[in-house]
Design a protein around this motif. Structure first.
Motif, PDB file in Angstrom:
ATOM      1  N   MET A  95      -3.846 -14.530   3.088  1.00 25.10           N
ATOM      2  CA  MET A  95      -3.494 -13.153   2.844  1.00 25.10           C
ATOM      3  C   MET A  95      -4.452 -12.263   3.614  1.00 25.10           C
ATOM      4  O   MET A  95      -5.634 -12.576   3.723  1.00 25.10           O
ATOM      5  CB  MET A  95      -3.582 -12.824   1.363  1.00 25.10           C
ATOM      6  N   LYS A  96      -3.896 -11.163   4.122  1.00 26.47           N
ATOM      7  CA  LYS A  96      -4.698 -10.231   4.902  1.00 26.47           C
ATOM      8  C   LYS A  96      -4.382  -8.797   4.494  1.00 26.47           C
ATOM      9  O   LYS A  96      -3.292  -8.500   4.003  1.00 26.47           O
ATOM     10  CB  LYS A  96      -4.429 -10.404   6.393  1.00 26.47           C
ATOM     11  N   ILE A  97      -5.377  -7.920   4.714  1.00 26.62           N
ATOM     12  CA  ILE A  97      -5.189  -6.482   4.523  1.00 26.62           C
ATOM     13  C   ILE A  97      -5.656  -5.775   5.786  1.00 26.62           C
ATOM     14  O   ILE A  97      -6.375  -6.340   6.607  1.00 26.62           O
ATOM     15  CB  ILE A  97      -5.963  -5.953   3.290  1.00 26.62           C
ATOM     16  N   GLU A 108      -2.163  -2.673   0.805  1.00 25.32           N
ATOM     17  CA  GLU A 108      -1.001  -3.520   1.072  1.00 25.32           C
ATOM     18  C   GLU A 108      -1.465  -4.881   1.572  1.00 25.32           C
ATOM     19  O   GLU A 108      -2.275  -4.970   2.488  1.00 25.32           O
ATOM     20  CB  GLU A 108      -0.111  -2.843   2.114  1.00 25.32           C
ATOM     21  N   ILE A 109      -0.946  -5.936   0.970  1.00 27.58           N
ATOM     22  CA  ILE A 109      -1.341  -7.295   1.324  1.00 27.58           C
ATOM     23  C   ILE A 109      -0.249  -7.955   2.151  1.00 27.58           C
ATOM     24  O   ILE A 109       0.919  -7.945   1.763  1.00 27.58           O
ATOM     25  CB  ILE A 109      -1.618  -8.133   0.062  1.00 27.58           C
ATOM     26  N   GLU A 140      -8.525 -12.579  -0.919  1.00 27.78           N
ATOM     27  CA  GLU A 140      -7.926 -13.405  -1.961  1.00 27.78           C
ATOM     28  C   GLU A 140      -7.726 -12.521  -3.182  1.00 27.78           C
ATOM     29  O   GLU A 140      -8.388 -11.496  -3.327  1.00 27.78           O
ATOM     30  CB  GLU A 140      -8.812 -14.600  -2.291  1.00 27.78           C
ATOM     31  N   LEU A 141      -6.792 -12.904  -4.020  1.00 33.55           N
ATOM     32  CA  LEU A 141      -6.569 -12.204  -5.277  1.00 33.55           C
ATOM     33  C   LEU A 141      -7.211 -13.007  -6.392  1.00 33.55           C
ATOM     34  O   LEU A 141      -6.946 -14.195  -6.543  1.00 33.55           O
ATOM     35  CB  LEU A 141      -5.076 -12.046  -5.560  1.00 33.55           C
ATOM     36  N   ILE A 142      -8.079 -12.348  -7.143  1.00 33.94           N
ATOM     37  CA  ILE A 142      -8.716 -12.972  -8.294  1.00 33.94           C
ATOM     38  C   ILE A 142      -8.371 -12.120  -9.507  1.00 33.94           C
ATOM     39  O   ILE A 142      -8.773 -10.958  -9.580  1.00 33.94           O
ATOM     40  CB  ILE A 142     -10.246 -13.084  -8.116  1.00 33.94           C
ATOM     41  N   ASP A 143      -7.590 -12.687 -10.399  1.00 33.97           N
ATOM     42  CA  ASP A 143      -7.100 -11.956 -11.575  1.00 33.97           C
ATOM     43  C   ASP A 143      -6.428 -10.646 -11.183  1.00 33.97           C
ATOM     44  O   ASP A 143      -6.618  -9.608 -11.820  1.00 33.97           O
ATOM     45  CB  ASP A 143      -8.250 -11.685 -12.564  1.00 33.97           C
TER      46      ASP A 143
END
Length: 101
Positions: free
Chosen positions: A1-3, A30-31, A63-66
């Motif tokens: 994933m990138k922003i 936006e991801i 990265e998405l954490i919670d």
């Protein structure tokens, strides 16, 4: 994933792209989860650079954490939070010393 991130040309502030605008916090960014979305964000960044809105445009790994966006690289985590030696300045001052989401 990138922003998509950059520095705003008028004041040098680190900004991130989301919801059709450049924001000073990483939350709501936006991801891009695939190459097509990355190409779209890259085109948006190039257009903003050409219009002299931002500079140092880059796609960065996250990265998405919670459900919260966390940059992978230390450099990007610092840009999201602010100065590393003064918790009373920058974005971390606005979040009570915690990294800006």
């Amino acid at each position: 994933m990138k922003i998509l991130t950059a520095n705003r040309l008028i004041d040098g502030e680190a900004v991130w792209y989301g919801n059709g605008t450049w924001a000073e916090t990483i939350s709501g960014t936006e991801i891009a989860a695939d190459k097509e979305a990355e190409a779209r964000l890259e085109a948006i960044g190039q257009a903003a650079f050409a219009a002299n809105e931002v500079l140092d445009v880059a796609l960065v790994d996250v990265e998405l954490i919670d459900g919260v966006i966390h940059p992978i690289r230390l450099r990007e985590r610092i840009r999201a939070a602010g100065p590393t030696i003064r918790n009373d300045l920058g974005k971390q001052a606005q979040t009570g010393g915690k990294p800006a989401p």
